[in-house]
Enzyme design. Structure first.
Site, PDB file in Angstrom:
ATOM      1  N   ASN A 143       0.869  -1.182   0.000  1.00  0.00           N
ATOM      2  CA  ASN A 143       0.000   0.000   0.000  1.00  0.00           C
ATOM      3  C   ASN A 143       0.906   1.232   0.000  1.00  0.00           C
ATOM      4  O   ASN A 143       1.486   1.581   1.017  1.00  0.00           O
ATOM      5  CB  ASN A 143      -0.885  -0.044   1.260  1.00  0.00           C
ATOM      6  CG  ASN A 143      -1.708   1.207   1.445  1.00  0.00           C
ATOM      7  OD1 ASN A 143      -1.784   2.052   0.554  1.00  0.00           O
ATOM      8  ND2 ASN A 143      -2.341   1.330   2.605  1.00  0.00           N
ATOM      9  N   LYS A 154       0.176   4.290  -0.288  1.00  0.00           N
ATOM     10  CA  LYS A 154      -0.437   5.487   0.301  1.00  0.00           C
ATOM     11  C   LYS A 154      -0.170   6.713  -0.598  1.00  0.00           C
ATOM     12  O   LYS A 154      -0.027   6.550  -1.815  1.00  0.00           O
ATOM     13  CB  LYS A 154       0.055   5.690   1.743  1.00  0.00           C
ATOM     14  CG  LYS A 154      -0.125   4.401   2.569  1.00  0.00           C
ATOM     15  CD  LYS A 154       0.019   4.586   4.045  1.00  0.00           C
ATOM     16  CE  LYS A 154      -0.179   3.239   4.732  1.00  0.00           C
ATOM     17  NZ  LYS A 154      -0.094   3.300   6.182  1.00  0.00           N
ATOM     18  N   HIS A 168      -9.476   0.883   4.934  1.00  0.00           N
ATOM     19  CA  HIS A 168      -8.200   1.091   5.625  1.00  0.00           C
ATOM     20  C   HIS A 168      -8.417   2.039   6.809  1.00  0.00           C
ATOM     21  O   HIS A 168      -9.233   2.963   6.728  1.00  0.00           O
ATOM     22  CB  HIS A 168      -7.185   1.690   4.644  1.00  0.00           C
ATOM     23  CG  HIS A 168      -5.801   1.729   5.219  1.00  0.00           C
ATOM     24  ND1 HIS A 168      -5.394   2.732   6.066  1.00  0.00           N
ATOM     25  CD2 HIS A 168      -4.760   0.872   5.099  1.00  0.00           C
ATOM     26  CE1 HIS A 168      -4.150   2.489   6.445  1.00  0.00           C
ATOM     27  NE2 HIS A 168      -3.737   1.366   5.864  1.00  0.00           N
ATOM     28  N   GLU A 190      -6.834   4.482   7.880  1.00  0.00           N
ATOM     29  CA  GLU A 190      -6.678   5.915   7.578  1.00  0.00           C
ATOM     30  C   GLU A 190      -7.946   6.465   6.923  1.00  0.00           C
ATOM     31  O   GLU A 190      -8.312   7.620   7.149  1.00  0.00           O
ATOM     32  CB  GLU A 190      -5.440   6.134   6.689  1.00  0.00           C
ATOM     33  CG  GLU A 190      -4.156   5.999   7.503  1.00  0.00           C
ATOM     34  CD  GLU A 190      -2.955   5.472   6.728  1.00  0.00           C
ATOM     35  OE1 GLU A 190      -2.931   5.548   5.494  1.00  0.00           O
ATOM     36  OE2 GLU A 190      -2.025   4.963   7.393  1.00  0.00           O
ATOM     37  N   GLU A 242      -5.368  -5.230  10.466  1.00  0.00           N
ATOM     38  CA  GLU A 242      -4.337  -4.229  10.699  1.00  0.00           C
ATOM     39  C   GLU A 242      -4.620  -3.500  12.010  1.00  0.00           C
ATOM     40  O   GLU A 242      -5.431  -2.554  12.030  1.00  0.00           O
ATOM     41  CB  GLU A 242      -4.332  -3.199   9.566  1.00  0.00           C
ATOM     42  CG  GLU A 242      -4.033  -3.790   8.213  1.00  0.00           C
ATOM     43  CD  GLU A 242      -3.477  -2.737   7.264  1.00  0.00           C
ATOM     44  OE1 GLU A 242      -2.344  -2.925   6.802  1.00  0.00           O
ATOM     45  OE2 GLU A 242      -4.142  -1.725   7.015  1.00  0.00           O
ATOM     46  N   GLY A 298       2.309   2.159  10.826  1.00  0.00           N
ATOM     47  CA  GLY A 298       3.237   3.280  10.696  1.00  0.00           C
ATOM     48  C   GLY A 298       3.936   3.653  11.996  1.00  0.00           C
ATOM     49  O   GLY A 298       4.567   4.700  12.088  1.00  0.00           O
ATOM     50  N   SER A 329       3.307  -2.229  10.320  1.00  0.00           N
ATOM     51  CA  SER A 329       4.759  -2.264  10.506  1.00  0.00           C
ATOM     52  C   SER A 329       5.396  -3.607  10.124  1.00  0.00           C
ATOM     53  O   SER A 329       6.314  -4.076  10.793  1.00  0.00           O
ATOM     54  CB  SER A 329       5.118  -1.886  11.936  1.00  0.00           C
ATOM     55  OG  SER A 329       4.719  -0.551  12.202  1.00  0.00           O
TER      56      SER A 329
HETATM   57  P1  PGA Z   1       2.805   0.254   7.706  1.00  0.00           P
HETATM   58  O1  PGA Z   1       1.356   0.437   7.031  1.00  0.00           O
HETATM   59  O2  PGA Z   1       3.373  -1.025   7.145  1.00  0.00           O
HETATM   60  O3  PGA Z   1       3.571   1.457   7.334  1.00  0.00           O
HETATM   61  O4  PGA Z   1       2.567   0.130   9.176  1.00  0.00           O
HETATM   62  C1  PGA Z   1       0.505  -0.645   6.808  1.00  0.00           C
HETATM   63  C2  PGA Z   1      -0.793  -0.176   6.217  1.00  0.00           C
HETATM   64  O5  PGA Z   1      -1.234   0.930   6.539  1.00  0.00           O
HETATM   65  O6  PGA Z   1      -1.408  -0.890   5.406  1.00  0.00           O
END
Ligand code: PGA
Length: 251
Positions: free
Chosen positions: A9, A11, A96, A98, A168, A174, A214
């Site tokens: 992803n 982003k 997601h 976010e 997740e 993140g 992460s």
């Molecule tokens: P990250 O993000 O690996 O940077 O923690 C994962 C995601 O948001 O799908």
């Protein structure tokens, strides 16, 4: 046998030039590897067409990060499922964290998006996950149950054959804090049992449940070795070709 999926992803990272560069590196890196997993990249909208042309004939598949739930119409600035399909997208990320927190997407909206995606032959990567406060209050399972069942409300099992779920935990996205393999496996097991109870045993067995939050080359192997973890949704670590390739290798 569930084939593992490693999805990246991106982003809101990588303009068209940076996207082309990253994809070239990934393609080069995959030339001599027989990846026995599905590899999916989810670049921003502006890079989808170019990405699609570049990965043609390779083992990399294309996904998008979002779209609008309506089929067509006066929605300035939005992108439809049909538009995604026309760029060569096969997958789309839905729900997601976010999108849920920054863009106020609700379970009801996510349910509509899953329906729209399936009706347009896009494979949903449906994300669920609890906040840190929710884990601390010991209500992770209730939260996940609500998100999964509301997101999949009114679907019959035959409709969901291309669904992928991504667990997740929001506190792991993140932040550099990963759920340890046991913590992740517990929730994945819970999701599979939930799907078995509400849909069917056969579907639960075939459903792929990815872990995200992460994921890095140094923790992916242990996470992916868990019985109910069928792949990873990778954020930060997919922006670097070497680290994404190493995660793919660990699968
Ligand atoms: P990250 O993000 O690996 O940077 O923690 C994962 C995601 O948001 O799908």
């Amino acid at each position: 046998m569930r084939i593992k999926v490693i999805a990246g992803n991106w982003k809101m990272n990588n303009d068209l030039f940076e996207s082309k560069d990253l994809i070239s590196r990934l393609l080069n890196g995959l030339i001599n590897t027989t990846a026995n997993c599905e590899v999916v990249i989810c670049p921003p909208f502006t890079s989808l067409s170019e990405a699609s042309a570049m990965i043609k004939g390779s083992t990399i598949k294309l996904g998008a990060q979002n779209f609008h739930q309506e089929e067509i119409g006066a929605f300035t600035g939005e992108v439809s499922a049909k538009m995604l399909l026309s760029t060569g997208c096969e997958f789309v990320i839905i729900g997601h964290s976010e999108r849920r927190t920054i863009f106020m997407e609700t379970d009801e909206l996510i349910n509509k998006k899953i329906l729209r995606a399936i009706n347009n032959n896009l494979k949903p990567i449906f994300c669920v996950g609890e906040l840190l406060e929710e884990r601390e209050k010991n209500i992770t399972e209730q939260v996940i149950q609500r998100q999964v069942l509301k997101g999949l409300e009114n679907f019959s099992v035959g409709y969901l054959k291309n669904l992928i779920i991504a667990y997740e935990p929001v506190w792991a996205i993140g932040t550099g804090k990963t759920a340890n393999p046991q913590q992740a496996e517990e929730v994945h097991h819970f999701i599979r049992k939930l799907i078995e109870r509400h849909f069917s045993q056969e579907f639960a067995k075939s459903l792929r449940i990815l872990y995200g939050g992460s994921v890095k080359p140094d923790n992916s192997k242990d996470l992916l070795a868990q019985k109910n973890i069928d792949g990873a949704l990778v954020g930060g670590a997919c922006l670097n070709a070497d680290s994404f390739l190493n995660i793919i290798k660990s699968a």
